[in-house]
Scaffold this motif. Sequence first.
Motif, PDB file in Angstrom:
ATOM      1  N   ASP A 216     -45.823  60.724  -0.616  1.00  0.00           N
ATOM      2  CA  ASP A 216     -46.676  59.703  -0.632  1.00  0.00           C
ATOM      3  C   ASP A 216     -46.122  58.482  -1.562  1.00  0.00           C
ATOM      4  OD1 ASP A 216     -48.377  61.448   0.756  1.00  0.00           O
ATOM      5  OD2 ASP A 216     -50.021  61.903  -1.485  1.00  0.00           O
ATOM      6  N   GLN A 217     -45.564  58.414  -2.512  1.00  0.00           N
ATOM      7  CA  GLN A 217     -44.785  57.319  -3.113  1.00  0.00           C
ATOM      8  C   GLN A 217     -44.274  56.387  -2.237  1.00  0.00           C
ATOM      9  OE1 GLN A 217     -41.674  58.429  -6.071  1.00  0.00           O
ATOM     10  NE2 GLN A 217     -41.247  56.270  -6.567  1.00  0.00           N
ATOM     11  N   LEU A 218     -43.034  57.674  -1.410  1.00  0.00           N
ATOM     12  CA  LEU A 218     -42.594  56.626  -0.481  1.00  0.00           C
ATOM     13  C   LEU A 218     -43.605  56.455   0.808  1.00  0.00           C
ATOM     14  CD1 LEU A 218     -39.044  58.813   0.573  1.00  0.00           C
ATOM     15  CD2 LEU A 218     -39.865  56.715  -1.285  1.00  0.00           C
ATOM     16  N   ARG A 219     -43.797  56.700   1.282  1.00  0.00           N
ATOM     17  CA  ARG A 219     -44.911  56.550   2.508  1.00  0.00           C
ATOM     18  C   ARG A 219     -46.112  55.491   1.805  1.00  0.00           C
ATOM     19  NH1 ARG A 219     -46.806  60.248   5.754  1.00  0.00           N
ATOM     20  NH2 ARG A 219     -46.711  61.755   4.271  1.00  0.00           N
ATOM     21  N   SER A 220     -45.849  54.730   0.878  1.00  0.00           N
ATOM     22  CA  SER A 220     -46.710  53.832   0.536  1.00  0.00           C
ATOM     23  C   SER A 220     -45.914  52.946   0.238  1.00  0.00           C
ATOM     24  CB  SER A 220     -47.524  54.160  -1.275  1.00  0.00           C
ATOM     25  OG  SER A 220     -46.463  54.126  -2.045  1.00  0.00           O
ATOM     26  N   MET A 221     -44.551  52.785   0.300  1.00  0.00           N
ATOM     27  CA  MET A 221     -43.989  50.903   0.318  1.00  0.00           C
ATOM     28  C   MET A 221     -43.690  51.246   1.719  1.00  0.00           C
ATOM     29  SD  MET A 221     -41.294  52.965  -2.827  1.00  0.00           S
ATOM     30  CE  MET A 221     -39.938  52.151  -2.728  1.00  0.00           C
ATOM     31  N   VAL A 222     -43.569  51.988   2.260  1.00  0.00           N
ATOM     32  CA  VAL A 222     -43.094  51.971   4.491  1.00  0.00           C
ATOM     33  C   VAL A 222     -44.275  51.526   4.836  1.00  0.00           C
ATOM     34  CG1 VAL A 222     -42.106  52.255   6.394  1.00  0.00           C
ATOM     35  CG2 VAL A 222     -41.313  53.095   3.883  1.00  0.00           C
ATOM     36  N   ARG A 223     -44.452  49.948   5.507  1.00  0.00           N
ATOM     37  CA  ARG A 223     -45.457  49.780   6.843  1.00  0.00           C
ATOM     38  C   ARG A 223     -44.626  49.514   8.050  1.00  0.00           C
ATOM     39  NH1 ARG A 223     -47.598  45.292   8.389  1.00  0.00           N
ATOM     40  NH2 ARG A 223     -46.393  43.760   6.610  1.00  0.00           N
ATOM     41  N   VAL A 224     -45.456  50.622   8.835  1.00  0.00           N
ATOM     42  CA  VAL A 224     -45.558  50.748  10.381  1.00  0.00           C
ATOM     43  C   VAL A 224     -45.980  50.137  11.326  1.00  0.00           C
ATOM     44  CG1 VAL A 224     -44.350  52.749  11.268  1.00  0.00           C
ATOM     45  CG2 VAL A 224     -44.583  53.056   9.350  1.00  0.00           C
ATOM     46  N   GLN A 225     -45.190  49.622  11.957  1.00  0.00           N
ATOM     47  CA  GLN A 225     -45.726  49.197  13.474  1.00  0.00           C
ATOM     48  C   GLN A 225     -44.876  49.136  14.486  1.00  0.00           C
ATOM     49  OE1 GLN A 225     -46.489  45.348  11.058  1.00  0.00           O
ATOM     50  NE2 GLN A 225     -45.313  44.340  13.167  1.00  0.00           N
ATOM     51  N   THR A 226     -44.982  48.925  15.668  1.00  0.00           N
ATOM     52  CA  THR A 226     -44.581  48.459  17.093  1.00  0.00           C
ATOM     53  C   THR A 226     -43.473  46.906  16.666  1.00  0.00           C
ATOM     54  OG1 THR A 226     -46.385  47.829  18.849  1.00  0.00           O
ATOM     55  CG2 THR A 226     -45.317  49.898  18.852  1.00  0.00           C
ATOM     56  N   LEU A 227     -43.120  46.838  17.807  1.00  0.00           N
ATOM     57  CA  LEU A 227     -42.573  45.624  17.305  1.00  0.00           C
ATOM     58  C   LEU A 227     -41.148  45.229  18.679  1.00  0.00           C
ATOM     59  CD1 LEU A 227     -41.935  42.757  15.194  1.00  0.00           C
ATOM     60  CD2 LEU A 227     -40.101  43.496  15.928  1.00  0.00           C
ATOM     61  N   ASN A 228     -41.154  44.318  19.387  1.00  0.00           N
ATOM     62  CA  ASN A 228     -40.263  44.465  20.625  1.00  0.00           C
ATOM     63  C   ASN A 228     -39.662  42.612  20.018  1.00  0.00           C
ATOM     64  OD1 ASN A 228     -38.274  43.526  22.493  1.00  0.00           O
ATOM     65  ND2 ASN A 228     -40.358  42.890  24.143  1.00  0.00           N
ATOM     66  N   LEU A 229     -38.221  43.293  19.981  1.00  0.00           N
ATOM     67  CA  LEU A 229     -36.881  42.202  19.244  1.00  0.00           C
ATOM     68  C   LEU A 229     -36.461  41.316  19.955  1.00  0.00           C
ATOM     69  CD1 LEU A 229     -35.408  44.721  17.536  1.00  0.00           C
ATOM     70  CD2 LEU A 229     -35.968  43.368  16.266  1.00  0.00           C
ATOM     71  N   ALA A 230     -37.064  41.627  21.436  1.00  0.00           N
ATOM     72  CA  ALA A 230     -36.726  40.582  22.133  1.00  0.00           C
ATOM     73  C   ALA A 230     -37.532  39.564  22.833  1.00  0.00           C
ATOM     74  CB  ALA A 230     -35.900  41.749  23.606  1.00  0.00           C
ATOM     75  N   ALA A 231     -38.414  39.599  21.900  1.00  0.00           N
ATOM     76  CA  ALA A 231     -39.732  39.064  22.731  1.00  0.00           C
ATOM     77  C   ALA A 231     -40.863  38.042  21.139  1.00  0.00           C
ATOM     78  CB  ALA A 231     -41.448  39.820  23.116  1.00  0.00           C
ATOM     79  N   PRO A 232     -41.559  37.142  20.966  1.00  0.00           N
ATOM     80  CA  PRO A 232     -41.585  36.354  20.095  1.00  0.00           C
ATOM     81  C   PRO A 232     -42.440  37.346  19.026  1.00  0.00           C
ATOM     82  CG  PRO A 232     -41.992  35.318  21.745  1.00  0.00           C
ATOM     83  CD  PRO A 232     -41.876  36.699  22.631  1.00  0.00           C
ATOM     84  N   TYR A 233     -42.289  37.357  18.200  1.00  0.00           N
ATOM     85  CA  TYR A 233     -42.940  38.088  17.061  1.00  0.00           C
ATOM     86  C   TYR A 233     -43.821  37.786  16.286  1.00  0.00           C
ATOM     87  CZ  TYR A 233     -36.996  39.291  16.587  1.00  0.00           C
ATOM     88  OH  TYR A 233     -36.300  38.917  16.771  1.00  0.00           O
ATOM     89  N   PRO A 234     -44.702  38.674  15.707  1.00  0.00           N
ATOM     90  CA  PRO A 234     -46.456  38.278  15.253  1.00  0.00           C
ATOM     91  C   PRO A 234     -45.864  37.911  13.946  1.00  0.00           C
ATOM     92  CG  PRO A 234     -45.740  40.899  15.126  1.00  0.00           C
ATOM     93  CD  PRO A 234     -44.265  40.025  15.718  1.00  0.00           C
ATOM     94  N   PRO A 235     -47.115  37.276  13.281  1.00  0.00           N
ATOM     95  CA  PRO A 235     -46.440  36.469  12.205  1.00  0.00           C
ATOM     96  C   PRO A 235     -46.225  37.797  10.744  1.00  0.00           C
ATOM     97  CG  PRO A 235     -49.001  36.181  12.604  1.00  0.00           C
ATOM     98  CD  PRO A 235     -48.092  37.309  13.534  1.00  0.00           C
ATOM     99  N   MET A 236     -44.585  37.374  10.328  1.00  0.00           N
ATOM    100  CA  MET A 236     -44.186  38.160   9.737  1.00  0.00           C
ATOM    101  C   MET A 236     -43.785  37.982   8.079  1.00  0.00           C
ATOM    102  SD  MET A 236     -43.022  41.281  11.565  1.00  0.00           S
ATOM    103  CE  MET A 236     -41.231  41.146  11.664  1.00  0.00           C
TER     104      MET A 236
END
Lengths: 293, 130, 168
Positions: free
Chosen positions: A185-205
């Motif tokens: 859980d310690q490692l999992r709590s450090m990582v947020r996961v989402q889909t993203l297309n690198l070749a399209a405009p990015y959502p707010p980051m």
Amino acid sequence: MTLSPEAFRFVADLVRRESAIVLETGKEYLVDSRLRSLAVAAGDADVNAYVDRLRRPDGAREKSKVVEAMTTNETSWFRDREPFQALSGTIFQELMQRPNASRTIRIWSAACSSGQEAYTIAMLAAEHVVPLGWRVEIVATDLAQSMVDRTREGRYSQLEIGRGMPAPLLVKYFQREGTGWKVSDQLRSMVRVQTLNLAAPYPPMPVFDIVFLRNVLIYFDAATKKQVLGRVRQVLDPQGYLFLGGAETTLGIDDSWERSTIGRFTVNRPRGAVAAPTVGTAPLSGLAARKVI
Amino acid sequence: MRALVIDDSRAMRMMIGRLLTQQGFEILQAGDGQEALDVLGACEPHELPVLCTVDWNMPVMDGLTFVQSARKRTELRDLTLMMVTTESENHQVVRALAAGAHEYLIKPFTAEAMADKLDLLGLDPSRRVA
Amino acid sequence: MTTTDAPADALGSTPAAVSVEDLQQIADDVWATFLDAGDVPPPGDDAGTDAETDPETDPGTDAVHSAIAVLGSWEGQVVVECSRTAAERMARQMLMVTDVTPADLDDTVGELVNVVGGNVKSLVPAPSSLGLPVTEAGRWVAGGAAPVCSVHLDWAGHPVTVSVWSAA
């Protein structure tokens, strides 16, 4: 019945496109053995017939099964080792010497695949950064929902764990679950996961201190490479670090980057960034633990 | 560069030996922990292996006992010990590391997994030459 | 001790945490890594001729099995069973010999059941330990043991059965 050259080429192209893993000629037996059970499950006489099924318009779901079957066990923890030595031995220390009111380091694992890179970074952060009272936030993204789901689940088979996970870190950050291992859980709590297309405009980051963009650019044409590097540049701190794959470079594509050497490793930085302090590469904690008696 | 493969199964010694030979090692073999200590004891200092792969469950002397014994011998202080075993519970890995094993590879494993472990231990051919 | 995983008093009445899916994964991994995709592909001519000239597919006619005991909080047996022809081919491939002796055959099938057994052991309640594999000619006879689950593999055209039994 052996795998036909056409079927092998089709599978190799599919896997390279979807996962950036290269199946060289000579690995036909590997494709044949990995896909045999999928062929049986689909009711096909052999793997060649199954590959024909993939080519049909309704083959999309089977294709994702093929990519998963072929890429399982092929991704190493601490892949290439040097980037992670530079990260834990030099870059973390440099970032923690800066004035930073929130004492937070933000890292993006772009094209995270099944999550080994993101959790490798998380383990090093838990070893070298968190104990010093700093926080590390890792954003892991992938184009494929299936990879995002796998990363979020954080469950790895015995064979996947076998690929380069140092035993001292395995027992510290993973628990056995069924036939595999689950990330803590310690490692999992450090990582947020989402889909993203690198070749399209990015959502707010957020603004990242470090971006891992390894073995991705090689699959884009020159114009797309330039676009991707430009967008990454916008979400990277002007004093930040960009990790590319061993065969990748910004040279000749986007001249707003410059190369900086840490030990044997070359990292890319936005042009004008202050040179990294020349710190020797410290051995990775939990790695190369020999000579300790 | 020599490696000592310790396993009571001849099939497993052959398999591990093949993988290590591909990585440039010359192979010694032992069928249990006591035989391994005897093999090591018969080596001149310059003939000592740099790596032992150690099965856990073996007759006469098991792998854990072997690791504990080997770690007590100063003449073996440069020896890298890697458990290669079917024992796969978290607490077993912890026990082996506490006894002095440097790495741990769970059976079954792939050729690539063995190469990754050698890389972690700084024993892969590309690094050895440097 | 919680009520959900408290061991029952009678041996064998503790539910074993081994599902068909788990066993299939273990068996697939063992055969794929040690006898297939590990390092070198099996020689093509051998694979072809052997499968074609070997008419028997029913391991019952000339079977070999190897069994290993799991002892401790959960007690039972893990069994690998196949034809003698299949076992000899496995031995040839793992030991890289051309003539397979009875000792070669014991060693090969015994090590395969040992690796499967070790992984099965990690799924059942601790503490537990593994016995030594016993390889014999003929089909496995369950005696009083109760079946937990079994899976079938196709290895180079040869059927192989891997099963888990709880001591009753």
